[in-house]
Design a protein around this motif. Structure first.
Motif, PDB file in Angstrom:
ATOM      1  N   LEU B   5       0.832  -1.202   0.000  1.00  0.00           N
ATOM      2  CA  LEU B   5       0.000   0.000   0.000  1.00  0.00           C
ATOM      3  C   LEU B   5       0.875   1.263   0.000  1.00  0.00           C
ATOM      4  O   LEU B   5       0.620   2.230  -0.731  1.00  0.00           O
ATOM      5  CB  LEU B   5      -0.913  -0.014   1.251  1.00  0.00           C
ATOM      6  N   GLN B   6       1.936   1.196   0.829  1.00  0.00           N
ATOM      7  CA  GLN B   6       2.860   2.339   0.902  1.00  0.00           C
ATOM      8  C   GLN B   6       3.517   2.587  -0.459  1.00  0.00           C
ATOM      9  O   GLN B   6       3.636   3.715  -0.915  1.00  0.00           O
ATOM     10  CB  GLN B   6       3.951   2.069   1.943  1.00  0.00           C
ATOM     11  N   LEU B   7       3.913   1.476  -1.110  1.00  0.00           N
ATOM     12  CA  LEU B   7       4.552   1.567  -2.412  1.00  0.00           C
ATOM     13  C   LEU B   7       3.598   2.179  -3.446  1.00  0.00           C
ATOM     14  O   LEU B   7       3.968   3.058  -4.235  1.00  0.00           O
ATOM     15  CB  LEU B   7       4.997   0.162  -2.858  1.00  0.00           C
ATOM     16  N   LEU B   8       2.336   1.699  -3.375  1.00  0.00           N
ATOM     17  CA  LEU B   8       1.328   2.217  -4.301  1.00  0.00           C
ATOM     18  C   LEU B   8       1.127   3.724  -4.091  1.00  0.00           C
ATOM     19  O   LEU B   8       1.064   4.504  -5.050  1.00  0.00           O
ATOM     20  CB  LEU B   8      -0.003   1.464  -4.080  1.00  0.00           C
ATOM     21  N   MET B   9       1.067   4.131  -2.815  1.00  0.00           N
ATOM     22  CA  MET B   9       0.867   5.555  -2.514  1.00  0.00           C
ATOM     23  C   MET B   9       2.042   6.379  -3.013  1.00  0.00           C
ATOM     24  O   MET B   9       1.869   7.469  -3.539  1.00  0.00           O
ATOM     25  CB  MET B   9       0.684   5.755  -1.004  1.00  0.00           C
ATOM     26  N   LEU B  10       3.241   5.812  -2.840  1.00  0.00           N
ATOM     27  CA  LEU B  10       4.444   6.507  -3.292  1.00  0.00           C
ATOM     28  C   LEU B  10       4.417   6.689  -4.813  1.00  0.00           C
ATOM     29  O   LEU B  10       4.670   7.766  -5.349  1.00  0.00           O
ATOM     30  CB  LEU B  10       5.681   5.699  -2.881  1.00  0.00           C
ATOM     31  N   LEU B  11       4.027   5.598  -5.496  1.00  0.00           N
ATOM     32  CA  LEU B  11       3.941   5.658  -6.955  1.00  0.00           C
ATOM     33  C   LEU B  11       2.914   6.680  -7.402  1.00  0.00           C
ATOM     34  O   LEU B  11       3.144   7.468  -8.315  1.00  0.00           O
ATOM     35  CB  LEU B  11       3.565   4.280  -7.523  1.00  0.00           C
ATOM     36  N   LEU B  12       1.767   6.673  -6.717  1.00  0.00           N
ATOM     37  CA  LEU B  12       0.701   7.616  -7.065  1.00  0.00           C
ATOM     38  C   LEU B  12       1.162   9.060  -6.866  1.00  0.00           C
ATOM     39  O   LEU B  12       0.860   9.940  -7.664  1.00  0.00           O
ATOM     40  CB  LEU B  12      -0.552   7.358  -6.203  1.00  0.00           C
ATOM     41  N   SER B  13       1.934   9.301  -5.780  1.00  0.00           N
ATOM     42  CA  SER B  13       2.396  10.666  -5.538  1.00  0.00           C
ATOM     43  C   SER B  13       3.351  11.101  -6.642  1.00  0.00           C
ATOM     44  O   SER B  13       3.364  12.247  -7.066  1.00  0.00           O
ATOM     45  CB  SER B  13       3.046  10.802  -4.167  1.00  0.00           C
ATOM     46  N   PHE B  14       4.169  10.165  -7.158  1.00  0.00           N
ATOM     47  CA  PHE B  14       5.074  10.500  -8.265  1.00  0.00           C
ATOM     48  C   PHE B  14       4.275  10.844  -9.515  1.00  0.00           C
ATOM     49  O   PHE B  14       4.577  11.786 -10.227  1.00  0.00           O
ATOM     50  CB  PHE B  14       6.012   9.328  -8.561  1.00  0.00           C
ATOM     51  N   VAL B  15       3.204  10.040  -9.751  1.00  0.00           N
ATOM     52  CA  VAL B  15       2.361  10.285 -10.927  1.00  0.00           C
ATOM     53  C   VAL B  15       1.761  11.686 -10.840  1.00  0.00           C
ATOM     54  O   VAL B  15       1.761  12.453 -11.786  1.00  0.00           O
ATOM     55  CB  VAL B  15       1.258   9.207 -11.036  1.00  0.00           C
ATOM     56  N   SER B  16       1.296  12.029  -9.617  1.00  0.00           N
ATOM     57  CA  SER B  16       0.664  13.332  -9.454  1.00  0.00           C
ATOM     58  C   SER B  16       1.683  14.462  -9.651  1.00  0.00           C
ATOM     59  O   SER B  16       1.403  15.470 -10.287  1.00  0.00           O
ATOM     60  CB  SER B  16       0.002  13.383  -8.073  1.00  0.00           C
ATOM     61  N   LEU B  17       2.916  14.284  -9.129  1.00  0.00           N
ATOM     62  CA  LEU B  17       3.964  15.295  -9.304  1.00  0.00           C
ATOM     63  C   LEU B  17       4.308  15.442 -10.776  1.00  0.00           C
ATOM     64  O   LEU B  17       4.460  16.538 -11.287  1.00  0.00           O
ATOM     65  CB  LEU B  17       5.221  14.893  -8.535  1.00  0.00           C
ATOM     66  N   GLU B  18       4.397  14.296 -11.465  1.00  0.00           N
ATOM     67  CA  GLU B  18       4.730  14.291 -12.886  1.00  0.00           C
ATOM     68  C   GLU B  18       3.699  15.098 -13.669  1.00  0.00           C
ATOM     69  O   GLU B  18       4.037  15.941 -14.482  1.00  0.00           O
ATOM     70  CB  GLU B  18       4.765  12.833 -13.373  1.00  0.00           C
ATOM     71  N   LYS B 190       7.524  22.840 -10.086  1.00  0.00           N
ATOM     72  CA  LYS B 190       8.244  21.573  -9.893  1.00  0.00           C
ATOM     73  C   LYS B 190       7.308  20.442  -9.488  1.00  0.00           C
ATOM     74  O   LYS B 190       7.744  19.299  -9.373  1.00  0.00           O
ATOM     75  CB  LYS B 190       9.308  21.749  -8.811  1.00  0.00           C
ATOM     76  N   GLY B 191       6.057  20.769  -9.214  1.00  0.00           N
ATOM     77  CA  GLY B 191       5.108  19.699  -8.946  1.00  0.00           C
ATOM     78  C   GLY B 191       4.382  19.763  -7.620  1.00  0.00           C
ATOM     79  O   GLY B 191       3.548  18.901  -7.336  1.00  0.00           O
ATOM     80  N   ASP B 192       4.666  20.786  -6.798  1.00  0.00           N
ATOM     81  CA  ASP B 192       3.968  20.900  -5.513  1.00  0.00           C
ATOM     82  C   ASP B 192       2.662  21.675  -5.733  1.00  0.00           C
ATOM     83  O   ASP B 192       2.643  22.911  -5.732  1.00  0.00           O
ATOM     84  CB  ASP B 192       4.873  21.617  -4.509  1.00  0.00           C
ATOM     85  N   ALA B 193       1.593  20.925  -5.908  1.00  0.00           N
ATOM     86  CA  ALA B 193       0.304  21.542  -6.246  1.00  0.00           C
ATOM     87  C   ALA B 193      -0.211  22.462  -5.144  1.00  0.00           C
ATOM     88  O   ALA B 193      -1.028  23.349  -5.398  1.00  0.00           O
ATOM     89  CB  ALA B 193      -0.723  20.451  -6.534  1.00  0.00           C
ATOM     90  N   SER B 194       0.269  22.260  -3.918  1.00  0.00           N
ATOM     91  CA  SER B 194      -0.241  23.074  -2.813  1.00  0.00           C
ATOM     92  C   SER B 194       0.574  24.351  -2.606  1.00  0.00           C
ATOM     93  O   SER B 194       0.314  25.127  -1.696  1.00  0.00           O
ATOM     94  CB  SER B 194      -0.240  22.250  -1.521  1.00  0.00           C
ATOM     95  N   ALA B 195       1.587  24.592  -3.464  1.00  0.00           N
ATOM     96  CA  ALA B 195       2.482  25.734  -3.246  1.00  0.00           C
ATOM     97  C   ALA B 195       1.811  27.080  -3.518  1.00  0.00           C
ATOM     98  O   ALA B 195       2.216  28.102  -2.973  1.00  0.00           O
ATOM     99  CB  ALA B 195       3.723  25.589  -4.121  1.00  0.00           C
ATOM    100  N   ILE B 196       0.796  27.075  -4.378  1.00  0.00           N
ATOM    101  CA  ILE B 196       0.088  28.339  -4.647  1.00  0.00           C
ATOM    102  C   ILE B 196      -1.421  28.085  -4.557  1.00  0.00           C
ATOM    103  O   ILE B 196      -1.887  26.951  -4.673  1.00  0.00           O
ATOM    104  CB  ILE B 196       0.456  28.954  -6.031  1.00  0.00           C
ATOM    105  N   SER B 197      -2.163  29.167  -4.354  1.00  0.00           N
ATOM    106  CA  SER B 197      -3.608  29.042  -4.135  1.00  0.00           C
ATOM    107  C   SER B 197      -4.350  28.738  -5.441  1.00  0.00           C
ATOM    108  O   SER B 197      -3.803  28.912  -6.539  1.00  0.00           O
ATOM    109  CB  SER B 197      -4.150  30.346  -3.556  1.00  0.00           C
ATOM    110  N   GLN B 198      -5.594  28.350  -5.293  1.00  0.00           N
ATOM    111  CA  GLN B 198      -6.435  28.098  -6.470  1.00  0.00           C
ATOM    112  C   GLN B 198      -6.578  29.371  -7.306  1.00  0.00           C
ATOM    113  O   GLN B 198      -6.525  29.333  -8.530  1.00  0.00           O
ATOM    114  CB  GLN B 198      -7.816  27.583  -6.013  1.00  0.00           C
ATOM    115  N   GLU B 199      -6.719  30.508  -6.618  1.00  0.00           N
ATOM    116  CA  GLU B 199      -6.871  31.791  -7.327  1.00  0.00           C
ATOM    117  C   GLU B 199      -5.612  32.083  -8.166  1.00  0.00           C
ATOM    118  O   GLU B 199      -5.712  32.546  -9.302  1.00  0.00           O
ATOM    119  CB  GLU B 199      -7.123  32.924  -6.331  1.00  0.00           C
TER     120      GLU B 199
END
Lengths: 101, 339
Positions: B5-18, B190-199
């Motif tokens: 499960l941890q591996l899957l989550m790690l992979l998913l986080s990479f996909v999201s960053l990508e 660089k892939g950190d979706a939370s670094a800036i606001s939605q606006e």
């Protein structure tokens, strides 16, 4: 008759030279290097949605096509001389190298 | 099971960053600055340049330094419209003091792009009569009398010593270290979706899309280096600033100025070459409406047209541009100078 046609074709080619098309797209000259002969022409096209320009301050081939709106073509004729660089006066990161053979 | 499960989550986080950084390459800050072959960066050169940059003895009246108009605590500018508070002997410079942040990446220096290297630029304000007003024939002998400088020049440029060329090279070396720090936008790119606001994200989309800002403020430095007449003045420009046209009377250069970087833009107000605009919002409104004057502007750029933005859209773009500001660069302002 064939010979006459061939001679006349050769004469007109050497008289008028070849035409080289350079497109201005994505703020770049495409291609960014061309090899030409004196007497050849270069047709500058503008496929970007905003104006461009092309100029050189080269001693032998100095020219400035002025503002070139989208879709407009501008043609210059290459004179004998050394290789030269062409820039866009608006977007100076655009560079075209012209090699004269 | 837990490890899977941890591996899957790690992979998913990479996909999201990508996914986040996909197509964002052109906005990423480079890892190094361009350097000329005959002036590669060394610690000695940067240190010497830092001292020269802040040393008021480089001005005729010993009152001004490069930092007077380009100060690290004032966004590498002076935060006043046209440098009238600090010009030599109270003289008024005609243009807003541009930030030197990221000047290392620019192909042309000064608002009118009249020189192509930081080395050529460095001596301009020192010798300009409305700025430091120090002729080079006075400056070099003056510096040569300061033993500490002679020593430092020998260390930094062993084959050249203290000359006007090496003064320019040393200052340019220091300026090459004045580059952007990591801003919230950089983390987003660089892939950190939370670094800036939605606006801010919506503002970025408007910036690239409907508002057409990227037709000039393009790439990692948020400037494509282009020269534009943005329609701040109407009619002929007699008696006003002709911009790059003063460098050469080329028709395409009438009233044009270099597109400034938007990096750290919140720190470098007021805006435009004449410093006539105090806020980022006002500057955004002027640009998005096609300049101050819609018609009757000779040689106005054809990208300066009304983009019909509403107030909420302007606010979003401003919110986005604020994310281009990073923490202050850690520069040690010298308190002691070579004697």
């Amino acid at each position: 008759m064939k010979q006459i046609l061939l001679i006349s074709l050769f004469t007109s080619l050497s008289l008028f030279g070849a035409n080289h098309i350079v497109n201005q797209k994505g703020k770049t000259f495409i291609p960014h290097e061309i090899t030409v002969h004196p007497g050849d022409t270069i047709t500058f096209k503008n496929s970007d949605p905003f104006a461009h320009n092309a100029y050189t301050d080269d001693e032998d081939n100095e020219f400035d096509i002025g503002m070139q709106p989208t879709g407009e073509d501008k043609i210059i004729t290459v004179k004998p001389g050394n290789n030269f660089s062409v820039e866009c006066a608006i977007h100076p990161n655009m560079l075209l190298e012209v090699i004269i053979k | 099971m837990l490890r899977k499960l941890q591996l899957l989550m790690l992979l998913l986080s990479f996909v999201s960053l990508e996914a986040q950084s996909d197509g964002m390459e052109k906005w990423l800050l480079p890892t190094s600055v361009p350097q000329p072959k005959d002036n590669k960066l060394t610690q000695e050169r940067v240190e010497l340049g830092r001292l020269l940059y802040f040393d008021t003895r480089l001005s005729r009246g010993n009152q001004l330094s490069c930092a007077s108009c380009h100060h690290p605590e004032r966004g590498w500018t002076d935060l006043i419209p046209t440098s009238k508070a600090v010009g030599f002997d109270g003289r008024v410079g005609p243009r807003n003091s541009p930030t030197i942040l990221n000047a290392a990446y620019q192909k042309h220096q000064f608002w009118d792009g009249r020189v192509k290297s930081l080395e050529q630029q460095a001596l301009g304000p020192i010798t300009a009569d409305v700025e430091m007003n120090m002729p080079l024939e006075l400056l070099i002998p003056k510096l040569k009398k300061i033993k500490g400088y002679v020593k430092l020049f020998k260390k930094a440029y062993p084959d050249e010593g203290l000359t006007q060329k090496t003064v320019a090279k040393a200052i340019a070396s220091f300026e090459r270290t004045v580059v952007s720090t990591e801003s919230p936008f950089d983390r987003y790119a660089k892939g950190d979706a939370s670094a800036i606001s939605q606006e801010a994200k919506e503002g970025f989309e408007l910036f690239k899309g409907k508002a057409h800002c990227t037709e000039c403020h393009d790439g990692f430095n948020f400037s494509d280096g282009s020269f534009q007449n943005i329609g701040l003045h109407d009619g002929e420009l007699q008696g006003k600033e002709l911009g790059r046209y003063n460098v050469k009377n080329r028709a395409a250069w009438y009233g044009v100025f270099k597109t400034p970087t938007l990096r750290d833009v919140t720190k470098s107000y007021p805006y435009f070459h004449d410093g006539s605009v105090k806020t980022l919002k006002e500057a955004t409104v002027i640009c998005s409406q096609g300049g101050r004057f819609e018609h009757n502007v000779r040689n106005k750029s054809d990208v300066m047209v009304d983009r019909h933005l509403n107030e909420a859209e302007v606010e979003k773009i401003v919110t986005f541009m604020k994310t281009l500001t990073g923490p202050d660069l850690q520069i040690k302002i010298p308190t002691k100078f070579p004697q």
